[in-house]
Design an enzyme around this catalytic site. Sequence first.
Site, PDB file in Angstrom:
ATOM      1  N   GLU A 167       0.841  -1.198   0.000  1.00 36.77           N
ATOM      2  CA  GLU A 167       0.000   0.000   0.000  1.00 36.77           C
ATOM      3  C   GLU A 167       0.876   1.248   0.000  1.00 36.77           C
ATOM      4  O   GLU A 167       1.923   1.271   0.646  1.00 36.77           O
ATOM      5  CB  GLU A 167      -0.884  -0.034   1.260  1.00 36.77           C
ATOM      6  CG  GLU A 167      -1.962   1.017   1.303  1.00 36.77           C
ATOM      7  CD  GLU A 167      -2.897   0.831   2.518  1.00 36.77           C
ATOM      8  OE1 GLU A 167      -3.317  -0.308   2.811  1.00 36.77           O
ATOM      9  OE2 GLU A 167      -3.183   1.848   3.166  1.00 36.77           O
TER      10      GLU A 167
ATOM     11  N   ASP B 259       0.214   5.336   0.644  1.00 37.90           N
ATOM     12  CA  ASP B 259      -0.889   6.159   1.147  1.00 37.90           C
ATOM     13  C   ASP B 259      -0.658   7.657   1.146  1.00 37.90           C
ATOM     14  O   ASP B 259       0.386   8.120   1.601  1.00 37.90           O
ATOM     15  CB  ASP B 259      -1.133   5.854   2.642  1.00 37.90           C
ATOM     16  CG  ASP B 259      -1.708   4.491   2.872  1.00 37.90           C
ATOM     17  OD1 ASP B 259      -2.393   3.977   1.978  1.00 37.90           O
ATOM     18  OD2 ASP B 259      -1.461   3.939   3.965  1.00 37.90           O
TER      19      ASP B 259
ATOM     20  N   GLU C  49      -3.074  10.344   3.084  1.00 36.81           N
ATOM     21  CA  GLU C  49      -4.296  10.528   3.873  1.00 36.81           C
ATOM     22  C   GLU C  49      -4.307  11.951   4.402  1.00 36.81           C
ATOM     23  O   GLU C  49      -3.282  12.452   4.843  1.00 36.81           O
ATOM     24  CB  GLU C  49      -4.349   9.556   5.056  1.00 36.81           C
ATOM     25  CG  GLU C  49      -4.439   8.101   4.620  1.00 36.81           C
ATOM     26  CD  GLU C  49      -4.699   7.151   5.780  1.00 36.81           C
ATOM     27  OE1 GLU C  49      -5.179   6.043   5.532  1.00 36.81           O
ATOM     28  OE2 GLU C  49      -4.399   7.516   6.939  1.00 36.81           O
TER      29      GLU C  49
END
Length: 470
Positions: free
Chosen positions: A278, A280, A282
């Site tokens: 993953e 990311d 955010e």
Amino acid sequence: MANFHLLVISIVLMGSLVAGNFNDLTEITWGDGRGKILDGGKVHTNVYSQGKGNKEQQFHLWFDPTAAFHTYTIVWNANRIVFLVDEIPIRVYNNHESIGIAYPKNQPMKIYCSLWNADEWATQGGRVKTDWTQAPFTASYKNIKIDGCVVISGASSCASRSTDSANNAKPWETHELDAKGRNRIRWLSLLALVLLSPVWADNFYQDTTVTFGDQRVQMQDGGRLLALSLDKISGSGFQSKNEYLFGRFDMQLKLVPGNSAGTVTTFYLSSQGAGHDEIDFEFLGNSSGQPYTVHTNVYSQGKGNKEQQFRLWFDPTSSFHTYSIVWNSQRIIFLVDNIPIRVFNNHEALGVAFPKNQAMRVYASLWNADDWATQGGRVKTDWSMAPFTASYRNFNTNACVWSAATSTSSCGGSKTESVNNDQTWQTQQLNANGRNRLRWVHQKYMIYNYCADANRFSQGFSPECKRSRF
Ligand SMILES: *[C@@H]1O[C@H](CO)[C@@H](O)[C@H](O)[C@H]1NC(C)=O
């Protein structure tokens, strides 16, 4: 109300030239009290359901058309129709009757303006309806200017003109593009091509699917804009239809404005299943006036713990900014408006796992995380402000599409050597300028670095922490 059938017109909407008056020139066609003429008739505010009437629009604008008034002009004479935006010609439609193409020149026309519901997108394959909780939607018109031939009882006001020297042919009647105008049109196609890349920006309708939130995911502008919303019952999200193994992924985002405490808006890549990879981005919301936190992380084979957090050097809620992930076999680069904020290098040689064997999808979501997101969970989501909305646009992938069915990459080759066509992102690394930019970001805007959290990693930092951050 004036009867203003026009045979030949040039109008300026939202212009700054001699303005006509909406009271004199227009009448409200429908919408009852929703059409309002304000400011002595100079500003016409109309209130409708959300919609889009200009089906001819084929260009992206080089400015934010919602932030200020701009001038949209139609020049219509017997030889051609020219569409202009702020005096810049964007389209010419010539009279080609001589080769059998009908041209509008025998029927008088009125000017119409409207704002209406575009639920018909749903019937063209869209799943998303107008979010009526956002209603009413408003667009504003001002400075209507008409320089045209008025037809009354079949007679044109321009007809008697030949005997009136003060009323000779007006510029618009012979309007054609001079060299400058032709250059402007060229400039426009270049701009659209090089800078805005709207033509092949991915389309949310075609390239993504809703993962949760149903009607809280709204696609607009023919799939070029997507809005996610969050209310007390649910957040919302979408994912790319394709899976990718390496690429560059750009998304423009406008984050939840005002009191966004407790909300988390995301844009990330992820594989599926156990031991997943993953990458990311955010965005942790905050109380009104308090700064967002940009949280980044990389998971390899199920293991994360590589957090870095940043502040932004702009207000991410007032306009769109571009967030990018460059992912190749040597490194991952996080960029904000093309400024590198983080590099995660492949240090497999030091025993640090690196995501390179599992294809990933692009995901985006808006959800409630008030148990931890804002000021460590102390500030909760204020549901009286719901629904919260974040907008996505210009989703752009320049990437290798992975086909699980055939285990092949659109870039050719197998998983391990998918770098065989020459695209910048495939070997992208920071140059001197990029390193300077990243230093600047780290010095001024980095607020958390897993490589500096000795309390958390009391057994010692991960090996890559001792290596260059570039
Ligand atoms: C919110 O604002 C506070 C105070 O400025 C700050 O400490 C915090 O890092 C900000 N961001 C989040 C996500 O809490």
